[in-house]
Design an enzyme around this catalytic site. Structure first.
Site, PDB file in Angstrom:
ATOM      1  N   SER A   1       0.858  -1.190   0.000  1.00 53.63           N
ATOM      2  CA  SER A   1       0.000   0.000   0.000  1.00 53.63           C
ATOM      3  C   SER A   1       0.887   1.231   0.000  1.00 53.63           C
ATOM      4  O   SER A   1       2.067   1.157   0.383  1.00 53.63           O
ATOM      5  CB  SER A   1      -0.858   0.000   1.269  1.00 53.63           C
ATOM      6  OG  SER A   1      -1.541   1.224   1.419  1.00 53.63           O
TER       7      SER A   1
ATOM      8  N   TYR B   1      -1.913  -0.630  10.533  1.00 54.32           N
ATOM      9  CA  TYR B   1      -2.066  -1.002   9.104  1.00 54.32           C
ATOM     10  C   TYR B   1      -0.763  -0.729   8.356  1.00 54.32           C
ATOM     11  O   TYR B   1      -0.264  -1.582   7.620  1.00 54.32           O
ATOM     12  CB  TYR B   1      -3.228  -0.210   8.494  1.00 54.32           C
ATOM     13  CG  TYR B   1      -3.469  -0.525   7.036  1.00 54.32           C
ATOM     14  CD1 TYR B   1      -3.943  -1.774   6.638  1.00 54.32           C
ATOM     15  CD2 TYR B   1      -3.226   0.432   6.045  1.00 54.32           C
ATOM     16  CE1 TYR B   1      -4.169  -2.059   5.290  1.00 54.32           C
ATOM     17  CE2 TYR B   1      -3.448   0.149   4.699  1.00 54.32           C
ATOM     18  CZ  TYR B   1      -3.912  -1.095   4.332  1.00 54.32           C
ATOM     19  OH  TYR B   1      -4.124  -1.374   2.999  1.00 54.32           O
TER      20      TYR B   1
HETATM   21  N1  LIG Z   1      -8.561  -0.156  -1.635  1.00 51.77           N
HETATM   22  C1  LIG Z   1      -7.501   0.586  -1.343  1.00 51.77           C
HETATM   23  O1  LIG Z   1      -7.564   1.833  -1.328  1.00 51.77           O
HETATM   24  C2  LIG Z   1      -6.182  -0.078  -1.048  1.00 51.77           C
HETATM   25  C3  LIG Z   1      -5.044   0.732  -0.953  1.00 51.77           C
HETATM   26  C4  LIG Z   1      -3.829   0.132  -0.663  1.00 51.77           C
HETATM   27  C5  LIG Z   1      -3.752  -1.239  -0.489  1.00 51.77           C
HETATM   28  N2  LIG Z   1      -4.866  -2.011  -0.589  1.00 51.77           N
HETATM   29  C6  LIG Z   1      -4.708  -3.452  -0.365  1.00 51.77           C
HETATM   30  O2  LIG Z   1      -5.309  -4.162  -1.433  1.00 51.77           O
HETATM   31  C7  LIG Z   1      -5.660  -5.474  -0.991  1.00 51.77           C
HETATM   32  C8  LIG Z   1      -7.067  -5.789  -1.462  1.00 51.77           C
HETATM   33  O3  LIG Z   1      -7.984  -4.956  -0.804  1.00 51.77           O
HETATM   34  P1  LIG Z   1      -9.243  -4.282  -1.522  1.00 51.77           P
HETATM   35  O4  LIG Z   1      -9.058  -2.832  -1.491  1.00 51.77           O
HETATM   36  O5  LIG Z   1      -9.537  -4.949  -2.796  1.00 51.77           O
HETATM   37  O6  LIG Z   1     -10.385  -4.604  -0.413  1.00 51.77           O
HETATM   38  P2  LIG Z   1     -11.606  -5.598  -0.372  1.00 51.77           P
HETATM   39  O7  LIG Z   1     -12.547  -5.328  -1.499  1.00 51.77           O
HETATM   40  O8  LIG Z   1     -12.147  -5.506   1.014  1.00 51.77           O
HETATM   41  O9  LIG Z   1     -10.943  -7.024  -0.612  1.00 51.77           O
HETATM   42  C9  LIG Z   1     -10.238  -7.689   0.402  1.00 51.77           C
HETATM   43  C10 LIG Z   1     -10.173  -9.162   0.038  1.00 51.77           C
HETATM   44  O10 LIG Z   1      -9.425  -9.827   1.070  1.00 51.77           O
HETATM   45  C11 LIG Z   1     -10.114 -11.010   1.397  1.00 51.77           C
HETATM   46  N3  LIG Z   1      -9.814 -11.471   2.749  1.00 51.77           N
HETATM   47  C12 LIG Z   1      -9.922 -10.810   3.923  1.00 51.77           C
HETATM   48  N4  LIG Z   1      -9.586 -11.627   4.951  1.00 51.77           N
HETATM   49  C13 LIG Z   1      -9.252 -12.826   4.391  1.00 51.77           C
HETATM   50  C14 LIG Z   1      -8.842 -14.074   4.919  1.00 51.77           C
HETATM   51  N5  LIG Z   1      -8.695 -14.277   6.238  1.00 51.77           N
HETATM   52  N6  LIG Z   1      -8.579 -15.082   4.054  1.00 51.77           N
HETATM   53  C15 LIG Z   1      -8.734 -14.908   2.714  1.00 51.77           C
HETATM   54  N7  LIG Z   1      -9.144 -13.752   2.162  1.00 51.77           N
HETATM   55  C16 LIG Z   1      -9.399 -12.730   3.005  1.00 51.77           C
HETATM   56  C17 LIG Z   1     -11.575 -10.701   1.198  1.00 51.77           C
HETATM   57  O11 LIG Z   1     -12.285 -11.905   0.924  1.00 51.77           O
HETATM   58  P3  LIG Z   1     -13.271 -12.684   1.946  1.00 51.77           P
HETATM   59  O12 LIG Z   1     -13.795 -11.675   2.912  1.00 51.77           O
HETATM   60  O13 LIG Z   1     -14.301 -13.264   1.043  1.00 51.77           O
HETATM   61  O14 LIG Z   1     -12.411 -13.739   2.577  1.00 51.77           O
HETATM   62  C18 LIG Z   1     -11.537  -9.826  -0.042  1.00 51.77           C
HETATM   63  O15 LIG Z   1     -11.596 -10.614  -1.194  1.00 51.77           O
HETATM   64  C19 LIG Z   1      -5.471  -5.476   0.529  1.00 51.77           C
HETATM   65  O16 LIG Z   1      -4.251  -6.110   0.840  1.00 51.77           O
HETATM   66  C20 LIG Z   1      -5.408  -3.990   0.869  1.00 51.77           C
HETATM   67  O17 LIG Z   1      -4.685  -3.755   2.048  1.00 51.77           O
HETATM   68  C21 LIG Z   1      -6.069  -1.466  -0.877  1.00 51.77           C
END
Ligand SMILES: NC(=O)c1ccc[n+]([C@@H]2O[C@H](COP(=O)([O-])OP(=O)(O)OC[C@H]3O[C@@H](n4cnc5c(N)ncnc54)[C@H](OP(=O)(O)O)[C@@H]3O)[C@@H](O)[C@H]2O)c1
Length: 256
Positions: A155, A168
């Site tokens: 991130s 985080y």
């Molecule tokens: N969105 C942003 O602005 C942003 C910015 C920087 C970094 N990121 C990073 O991008 C990545 C994806 O996040 P996103 O933004 O796409 O959010 P999201 O839509 O909430 O997706 C998160 C994913 O992680 C999965 N997950 C959570 N706990 C889990 C577990 N114990 N086992 C397996 N899967 C799990 C969820 O699936 P289930 O709940 O179905 O298991 C979901 O598919 C994360 O690492 C986040 O930190 C996001």
């Protein structure tokens, strides 16, 4: 510390395999889902993992209907056994495991003073242990194959610290440290860190502090689409095997 390399050297100019077997953790929404759709459209064979199996089943079916190769398997990255069984399922389905996208993550932001210790632990369990479990599940196989690619989603918070993001950020700094260590120990494995900025997804729904959640939602007006992150991952994967894209930051043009 300058430790010796432990794996054999990959020859320069190694050909790009047009279709790779790609495992994606956290593929049920947001960046993981967009990445699965993008990579499948680029001709890769994807295995989607997450806890919400109804979602990954529907996304895999959708990809297949569009002519892509996709399958899904239940996955909880906080469990090493579950992560190993996810990797085994991909190998049984496709015969190889060429790329792992360690994407699953949670972001329940809060101030340290709020002492939301359970949420700190959940971030450590998913964002750090989960990434390590992913590596542990595929590394022996990739070493045996003499090639592989691990893409870890960090991130912008892995490059800077802001109020409410202490823990985080710590988990995302850890992802970068683990990635760099693994890269230095490897001569046959590509290691990529993708650091997204504000990206539209379900991530902010996990913020339990309503004031913090509102403040983050106010910033999300400038957020970019999750497919922009999928495109960066596709680019890194598509390079020749002797070219390792190590660090990519993808954020909204308007993000400070
Ligand atoms: N969105 C942003 O602005 C942003 C910015 C920087 C970094 N990121 C990073 O991008 C990545 C994806 O996040 P996103 O933004 O796409 O959010 P999201 O839509 O909430 O997706 C998160 C994913 O992680 C999965 N997950 C959570 N706990 C889990 C577990 N114990 N086992 C397996 N899967 C799990 C969820 O699936 P289930 O709940 O179905 O298991 C979901 O598919 C994360 O690492 C986040 O930190 C996001």
């Amino acid at each position: 510390m300058n430790a010796p390399a432990v794996s054999p050297v990959l020859s320069p100019g190694s050909a790009v395999s047009p279709s790779k077997v790609v495992l994606i953790t956290g593929a049920s929404s947001g960046i993981g889902e967009a990445t699965a759709r993008r990579l499948a459209a680029s001709g890769h064979r994807v295995m989607l993992g997450a806890r919400r199996t109804d979602r990954i089943a529907a996304i895999a079916k959708d990809i297949q209907a569009d002519g892509g190769a996709a399958d899904h398997h239940e996955l909880d990255v906080t469990s090493l056994e579950s992560t190993r069984s996810f990797a085994r399922a991909a190998r049984e389905r496709y015969g190889r495991v060429e790329v792992l996208v360690n994407n699953a993550g949670v972001m329940p932001l809060s101030t340290v003073d709020a002492l939301k210790v359970d949420e700190w632990n959940r971030m450590i369990d998913v964002n750090v242990r989960g990434v390590l479990h992913g590596i542990a599940a595929v590394l022996p196989l990739m070493r045996e194959q003499g090639a592989g690619h691990i893409v870890n989603i960090a991130s912008v918070s892995g490059h800077r610290v802001d109020p409410t993001a202490a823990v985080y950020s710590a988990t995302k700094f850890a992802v970068r440290a683990i990635s760099e260590g693994l890269r230095q120990e490897s001569r046959d494995l590509r290691v990529t860190v993708i650091s997204p900025g504000l990206t539209r997804s379900e991530l902010t729904e996990g913020i339990s502090d309503s004031a913090v959640r509102e403040a983050v939602h106010d910033q999300m007006g400038i957020a970019i689409s999750a497919s922009a992150i999928g495109a960066a991952i596709d680019y890194a994967i598509g390079q020749p095997l002797d070219v390792d894209i190590n660090e990519v930051v993808v954020r909204p043009t308007a993000q400070g």
